[in-house]
Design an enzyme around this catalytic site. Structure first.
Site, PDB file in Angstrom:
ATOM      1  N   PHE A   1     -13.865   2.635   3.723  1.00  0.00           N
ATOM      2  CA  PHE A   1     -12.848   1.840   3.054  1.00  0.00           C
ATOM      3  C   PHE A   1     -12.344   2.611   1.839  1.00  0.00           C
ATOM      4  CE2 PHE A   1     -10.849  -1.440   0.600  1.00  0.00           C
ATOM      5  CZ  PHE A   1     -10.233  -2.190   1.587  1.00  0.00           C
TER       6      PHE A   1
ATOM      7  N   GLY B   1       0.767  -1.246   0.000  1.00  0.00           N
ATOM      8  CA  GLY B   1       0.000   0.000   0.000  1.00  0.00           C
ATOM      9  C   GLY B   1       0.790   1.284   0.000  1.00  0.00           C
TER      10      GLY B   1
ATOM     11  N   ASP C   1      -4.840   2.113  10.895  1.00  0.00           N
ATOM     12  CA  ASP C   1      -6.241   1.721  11.084  1.00  0.00           C
ATOM     13  C   ASP C   1      -6.373   1.213  12.526  1.00  0.00           C
ATOM     14  OD1 ASP C   1      -8.874   1.130  10.073  1.00  0.00           O
ATOM     15  OD2 ASP C   1      -8.290  -0.915   9.699  1.00  0.00           O
TER      16      ASP C   1
ATOM     17  N   ASP D   1      -5.387  -0.535  -2.179  1.00  0.00           N
ATOM     18  CA  ASP D   1      -6.224  -1.410  -2.993  1.00  0.00           C
ATOM     19  C   ASP D   1      -7.493  -1.867  -2.299  1.00  0.00           C
ATOM     20  OD1 ASP D   1      -4.933  -3.213  -1.085  1.00  0.00           O
ATOM     21  OD2 ASP D   1      -5.743  -4.828  -2.332  1.00  0.00           O
TER      22      ASP D   1
ATOM     23  N   LYS E   1      -7.171   6.580  10.407  1.00  0.00           N
ATOM     24  CA  LYS E   1      -8.596   6.457  10.798  1.00  0.00           C
ATOM     25  C   LYS E   1      -8.625   6.337  12.307  1.00  0.00           C
ATOM     26  CE  LYS E   1      -9.815   3.517   6.823  1.00  0.00           C
ATOM     27  NZ  LYS E   1     -10.273   2.142   6.505  1.00  0.00           N
TER      28      LYS E   1
HETATM   29  P1  IMP Z   1      -4.034  -1.894  10.884  1.00  0.00           P
HETATM   30  O1  IMP Z   1      -3.018  -2.941  11.201  1.00  0.00           O
HETATM   31  O2  IMP Z   1      -5.409  -2.314  11.282  1.00  0.00           O
HETATM   32  O3  IMP Z   1      -3.674  -0.521  11.378  1.00  0.00           O
HETATM   33  O4  IMP Z   1      -4.177  -1.878   9.337  1.00  0.00           O
HETATM   34  C1  IMP Z   1      -3.345  -1.212   8.506  1.00  0.00           C
HETATM   35  C2  IMP Z   1      -3.379  -1.855   7.138  1.00  0.00           C
HETATM   36  O5  IMP Z   1      -4.699  -2.235   6.760  1.00  0.00           O
HETATM   37  C3  IMP Z   1      -2.922  -0.849   6.136  1.00  0.00           C
HETATM   38  O6  IMP Z   1      -1.564  -1.052   5.860  1.00  0.00           O
HETATM   39  C4  IMP Z   1      -3.760  -1.166   4.937  1.00  0.00           C
HETATM   40  O7  IMP Z   1      -3.047  -2.051   4.093  1.00  0.00           O
HETATM   41  C5  IMP Z   1      -4.957  -1.885   5.428  1.00  0.00           C
HETATM   42  N1  IMP Z   1      -6.145  -1.007   5.400  1.00  0.00           N
HETATM   43  C6  IMP Z   1      -6.727  -0.366   6.431  1.00  0.00           C
HETATM   44  N2  IMP Z   1      -7.769   0.378   6.032  1.00  0.00           N
HETATM   45  C7  IMP Z   1      -7.831   0.216   4.688  1.00  0.00           C
HETATM   46  C8  IMP Z   1      -8.685   0.782   3.667  1.00  0.00           C
HETATM   47  O8  IMP Z   1      -9.594   1.590   3.911  1.00  0.00           O
HETATM   48  N3  IMP Z   1      -8.412   0.392   2.388  1.00  0.00           N
HETATM   49  C9  IMP Z   1      -7.423  -0.486   2.064  1.00  0.00           C
HETATM   50  N4  IMP Z   1      -6.601  -1.013   2.979  1.00  0.00           N
HETATM   51  C10 IMP Z   1      -6.800  -0.672   4.278  1.00  0.00           C
HETATM   52 MG    MG Z   2      -0.914  -2.233   4.268  1.00  0.00          MG
END
Ligand code: IMP
Ligand code: MG
Length: 182
Positions: free
Chosen positions: A159, A48, A110, A166, A138
């Site tokens: 999202f 990403g 996230d 992606d 977020k």
């Molecule tokens: P976390 O570990 O929950 O903080 O997630 C982070 C990862 O989730 C990011 O590196 C993204 O690859 C993926 N992610 C979180 N939200 C989204 C979104 O809205 N669209 C696409 N990928 C997301």
């Molecule tokens: Mg990611």
């Protein structure tokens, strides 16, 4: 001349236009250049953050920060819109981070699990410092207490895709960031 919108973009609500992203990346580079040493190792989490990293390292160089660029492939979403809660890592944390100033980049902060894991992994191989920067945040979704040193944009709990991000491997090539309609 108007650029035609391709049919797959009908499901996307534009959120952040390309020129706003470019402006914010320049601002982030300016802020980061105040807190980083003249040489850093950028560790960008794939897939990403590839576009963000590509733009940010060039902006950093013009502000006197040289970047060694490394990548680590980490995923938690598979092809779904909800995080699996488990982090899958492909490959190893680059081995030569001992004593280095590391700039850790991700596309989206996230739940915080991915960056918390990555920050710990980088520290555990002896990095001198770890600065965390995420393009998007977020805050309402946080499950672990991780805050980035810098974020590009705070966004609501939708999202999003585009600018490297992606949905089921699609839309990474959009130059802007948009939300997928439910
Ligand atoms: P976390 O570990 O929950 O903080 O997630 C982070 C990862 O989730 C990011 O590196 C993204 O690859 C993926 N992610 C979180 N939200 C989204 C979104 O809205 N669209 C696409 N990928 C997301
Ligand atoms: Mg990611």
């Amino acid at each position: 001349m108007a650029v035609p919108v391709s049919s797959d973009e009908n499901q996307i609500d534009p959120l952040i236009p390309a020129d706003e992203i470019a402006g914010r990346v320049e601002e982030l580079a300016a802020e980061l250049s105040k807190i980083l040493p003249a040489e850093v190792v950028v560790l960008a989490l794939l897939k990403g953050s590839f576009m963000f990293a590509a733009d940010l390292v060039r902006a950093l160089r013009t502000r006197g920060v040289r970047c060694q660029v490394e990548f680590l492939k980490v995923s938690s979403y598979g092809n779904a819109k909800e995080s699996s809660g488990r982090i899958a890592v492909q490959g190893d944390v680059p081995g030569d981070l001992r004593g280095k100033a590391v700039l850790l980049l991700d596309d989206i902060l996230d739940t915080g699990r991915t960056l918390e894991w990555a920050q710990r992994a980088v520290k555990s191989v002896g990095a001198e410092s770890v600065t965390v920067c995420a393009l998007l945040d977020k805050p309402s979704r946080r499950e672990v207490p991780l805050e980035a040193d810098l974020v590009g944009f705070k966004i609501p709990d939708r999202f999003v895709v585009g600018y490297g991000i992606d949905y089921a491997q699609q839309f990474r090539d959009l130059p802007y960031i948009g939300a997928v309609r439910d």
